[in-house]
Design a protein around this motif. Structure first.
Motif, PDB file in Angstrom:
ATOM      1  N   PRO A 149       0.804  -1.213   0.000  1.00 25.91           N
ATOM      2  CA  PRO A 149       0.000   0.000   0.000  1.00 25.91           C
ATOM      3  C   PRO A 149       0.846   1.276   0.000  1.00 25.91           C
ATOM      4  O   PRO A 149       2.044   1.229   0.249  1.00 25.91           O
ATOM      5  N   VAL A 150       0.187   2.379  -0.257  1.00 21.30           N
ATOM      6  CA  VAL A 150       0.868   3.668  -0.289  1.00 21.30           C
ATOM      7  C   VAL A 150       1.339   4.032   1.117  1.00 21.30           C
ATOM      8  O   VAL A 150       0.894   3.465   2.110  1.00 21.30           O
ATOM      9  N   THR A 151       2.244   5.003   1.178  1.00 20.79           N
ATOM     10  CA  THR A 151       2.758   5.430   2.474  1.00 20.79           C
ATOM     11  C   THR A 151       2.368   6.873   2.757  1.00 20.79           C
ATOM     12  O   THR A 151       2.298   7.706   1.857  1.00 20.79           O
ATOM     13  N   LEU A 152       2.109   7.156   4.018  1.00 22.07           N
ATOM     14  CA  LEU A 152       1.858   8.520   4.452  1.00 22.07           C
ATOM     15  C   LEU A 152       3.109   9.116   5.086  1.00 22.07           C
ATOM     16  O   LEU A 152       3.138  10.288   5.441  1.00 22.07           O
ATOM     17  N   SER A 153       4.151   8.314   5.208  1.00 18.45           N
ATOM     18  CA  SER A 153       5.361   8.725   5.910  1.00 18.45           C
ATOM     19  C   SER A 153       6.373   9.380   4.972  1.00 18.45           C
ATOM     20  O   SER A 153       6.513   8.978   3.823  1.00 18.45           O
ATOM     21  N   VAL A 154       7.085  10.383   5.495  1.00 15.88           N
ATOM     22  CA  VAL A 154       8.194  10.987   4.756  1.00 15.88           C
ATOM     23  C   VAL A 154       9.533  10.534   5.346  1.00 15.88           C
ATOM     24  O   VAL A 154      10.569  11.117   5.073  1.00 15.88           O
ATOM     25  N   SER A 155       9.490   9.481   6.130  1.00 14.44           N
ATOM     26  CA  SER A 155      10.711   8.939   6.728  1.00 14.44           C
ATOM     27  C   SER A 155      11.677   8.477   5.645  1.00 14.44           C
ATOM     28  O   SER A 155      11.260   7.933   4.618  1.00 14.44           O
ATOM     29  N   PRO A 156      12.991   8.651   5.857  1.00 16.56           N
ATOM     30  CA  PRO A 156      13.977   8.167   4.882  1.00 16.56           C
ATOM     31  C   PRO A 156      13.981   6.652   4.749  1.00 16.56           C
ATOM     32  O   PRO A 156      14.609   6.118   3.834  1.00 16.56           O
ATOM     33  N   THR A 157      13.277   5.960   5.647  1.00 10.32           N
ATOM     34  CA  THR A 157      13.153   4.502   5.495  1.00 10.32           C
ATOM     35  C   THR A 157      12.078   4.139   4.475  1.00 10.32           C
ATOM     36  O   THR A 157      11.981   2.987   4.061  1.00 10.32           O
ATOM     37  N   ARG A 158      11.261   5.132   4.079  1.00  5.81           N
ATOM     38  CA  ARG A 158      10.177   4.879   3.143  1.00  5.81           C
ATOM     39  C   ARG A 158      10.423   5.481   1.760  1.00  5.81           C
ATOM     40  O   ARG A 158       9.815   5.065   0.773  1.00  5.81           O
ATOM     41  N   SER A 159      11.285   6.503   1.669  1.00  5.45           N
ATOM     42  CA  SER A 159      11.533   7.153   0.379  1.00  5.45           C
ATOM     43  C   SER A 159      12.771   8.038   0.491  1.00  5.45           C
ATOM     44  O   SER A 159      13.277   8.295   1.581  1.00  5.45           O
ATOM     45  N   ASN A 160      13.231   8.499  -0.660  1.00  3.84           N
ATOM     46  CA  ASN A 160      14.338   9.460  -0.724  1.00  3.84           C
ATOM     47  C   ASN A 160      13.784  10.807  -1.158  1.00  3.84           C
ATOM     48  O   ASN A 160      13.214  10.929  -2.241  1.00  3.84           O
ATOM     49  N   SER A 161      13.938  11.815  -0.330  1.00  6.95           N
ATOM     50  CA  SER A 161      13.423  13.146  -0.632  1.00  6.95           C
ATOM     51  C   SER A 161      14.363  13.858  -1.597  1.00  6.95           C
ATOM     52  O   SER A 161      15.547  14.015  -1.322  1.00  6.95           O
TER      53      SER A 161
END
Length: 492
Positions: A149-161
């Motif tokens: 599922p999609v993520t609501l988190s901006v944590s670096p464990t979930r994506s690269n900003s």
């Protein structure tokens, strides 16, 4: 033509045909059931057949591309992808996210992290004009769009900003990358097993070949294709960049990747709209980006200030910045040619895909300032890059390590980088627009040029230290020089 888009929200097919002369304009889009009272932002597509036949002029193609880049797409255009991810795969809409938060229909339709997250390309690419760079608020969360599922988190464990890069000068950059790729692959063809150094445009790439295959490569993928787009050098062409972004950020799906793919078919994203972006549309948006003005040096009027800039350029070279930020390269052709023959599957790359070559002279056509002419039909690309990936991170165990660029935790899947996070291997930033495309850094979290320099580690540590040791007046001069490298906005 551009004003016609603005003045007429929906246009009858007859009027479109009249406007384009003998061109066969694609049928106007129709809103999905329940929205018939409304209309799409861009009411029609263009067909690749009309580009191939010459029925559309360069300006008509480019203007249509601009209308697509600036359009705030709505449901009638085909925006949204309720049944697919930003990576283009089918997904099930879950009741709860991995954080345990409920996901509503609205969150699936528009979501800042996993996207769709924008209505228009120009919503992020806006500084100092459409096609330019973006503020920190426009950051994209790379890899989050593929999650299911999609993520609501901006944590670096979930994506690269990642911060939005400017597209000005992209036509010359793509052609430069193509020439480098052809050169590297030609050199590779004559080599046996062992470690070799390949050189193109003065840039060296070390590769290791075993059993006839490239198994290690420095600053480039094993396929030896120079990928000049994205901060980590992941995308080959403007076309691939646009196809990816349209699906990821807007839920606008290109027919060459979806509708014409037998494994996916019409309306793969389940939003009720087919042929959201035709092959002709994608050609147009690629051509418009390729014809954007070339960044140039804008010198100050006062003599004493010009002398400071000239001194700053010398300091830039003296401290070693030009070893990666190569001031200029020679392009063997002045023509931008669409499509790119190295494009991956799902992106038109040849006449066999329905995309015969369309070209224009970048020194004569497009927004001004244009690409600089060189001798004997060559051109000069003053982009301040080597189009190579470099490690910008000090070892964590070294004395006084600099690790500002080491804050990404997700690997980009590049076998040549041993699965290390992309933050350790960024493409050398093009500096020819640095003077008016702040903020800086891959996250857009650096507010000054001085900080951007001082945060360099890894392969750039020696140059960074040399800059830090310079007198403040020399540092000021270097910064003043870089501030003269700018995008010159088009006159309104």
């Amino acid at each position: 033509m551009e004003q016609q888009y603005k003045l007429i929200p929906y246009i009858l097919f007859g009027l479109l045909s009249s406007h384009f002369g003998s061109a066969v304009v694609a049928a106007p889009k129709i809103c999905p059931p329940g929205l018939e009272a409304d209309s799409p932002t861009v009411p029609f597509s263009i067909e690749q057949a009309d580009i191939n036949s010459g029925a559309l002029s360069f300006q008509q193609i480019s203007n249509h591309g601009k209308s697509l880049f600036d359009a705030r797409f709505n449901r009638c255009d085909g925006s949204g992808r309720p049944e697919t991810t930003g990576g283009g795969d089918k997904r099930d809409i879950p009741s709860f996210s991995e954080e345990g938060e409920p996901i509503t229909a609205a969150q699936v339709e528009k979501l800042r992290t996993s996207a769709p997250d924008s209505d228009a390309c120009s919503g992020c690419h806006a500084q100092p004009e459409s096609g330019g760079a973006g503020d920190f608020v426009a950051n994209v969360f790379v890899l989050a769009q593929t999650l299911d599922p999609v993520t609501l988190s901006v944590s670096p464990t979930r994506s690269n900003s990642r911060n939005t890069l400017g597209m000005h000068g992209s036509g010359p950059i793509e052609m430069l990358a193509r020439e480098m790729t052809a050169d590297l692959q030609a050199q590779r063809a004559g080599l046996g097993d062992g470690v070799h150094t390949l050189t193109t445009k003065g840039v060296k790439f070390k590769v290791k070949i075993a059993n006839g295959q490239v198994v290690e490569s420095e600053g480039i993928d094993h396929d030896l294709i120079v990928k000049p787009f994205h901060q980590a050098g992941k995308v080959i062409s403007l076309r691939e960049f646009s196809n990816n972004a349209m699906n990821h950020h807007h839920g606008m799906q290109a027919e060459e990747r979806f509708d014409l793919n037998p494994s996916k078919g019409m309306d793969f994203d389940g939003d009720g709209v087919e042929r959201e972006l035709t092959i002709g549309d994608e050609t147009a948006i690629s051509i418009w980006q390729a014809q954007l003005s070339t960044p140039v040096q804008v010198m100050p009027e006062k003599h004493e200030e010009r002398e400071v800039v000239k001194h700053g350029e010398k300091v830039f070279n003296d401290v070693g910045c030009t070893s990666c930020h190569v001031p200029s390269m020679v392009l063997n052709t002045r023509h931008f040619v669409e499509p790119n023959p190295y494009n991956p599957a799902g992106n038109c790359k040849s006449a066999e895909d329905g995309c015969p070559n369309f070209s224009f002279d970048m020194t004569k056509t497009g927004d001004k300032p244009r690409l600089e002419k060189g001798p004997k039909n060559t051109a000069i690309v003053r982009a301040y890059t080597d189009l190579k990936r470099h490690n910008l991170c000090d070892d964590a165990n070294s004395a006084n390590p600099i690790r500002w660029f080491c804050n990404e935790q997700l690997a980009q899947g590049r076998p040549d980088q041993n699965g290390k996070p992309g933050s350790e291997f960024f493409l050398t930033r093009k500096l020819w627009d640095v003077g008016n495309t702040a903020p800086y850094g891959h996250r857009g979290d650096i507010s000054t040029i001085t900080e951007a320099i001082l945060y360099h580690g890894g392969e750039a540590r020696a140059s960074r230290d040399a800059f830090a040791e310079k007198p403040v007046e020399d540092q000021k001069a270097l910064v003043a020089f870089l501030k003269t490298l700018q995008i010159v906005p088009q006159k309104k």
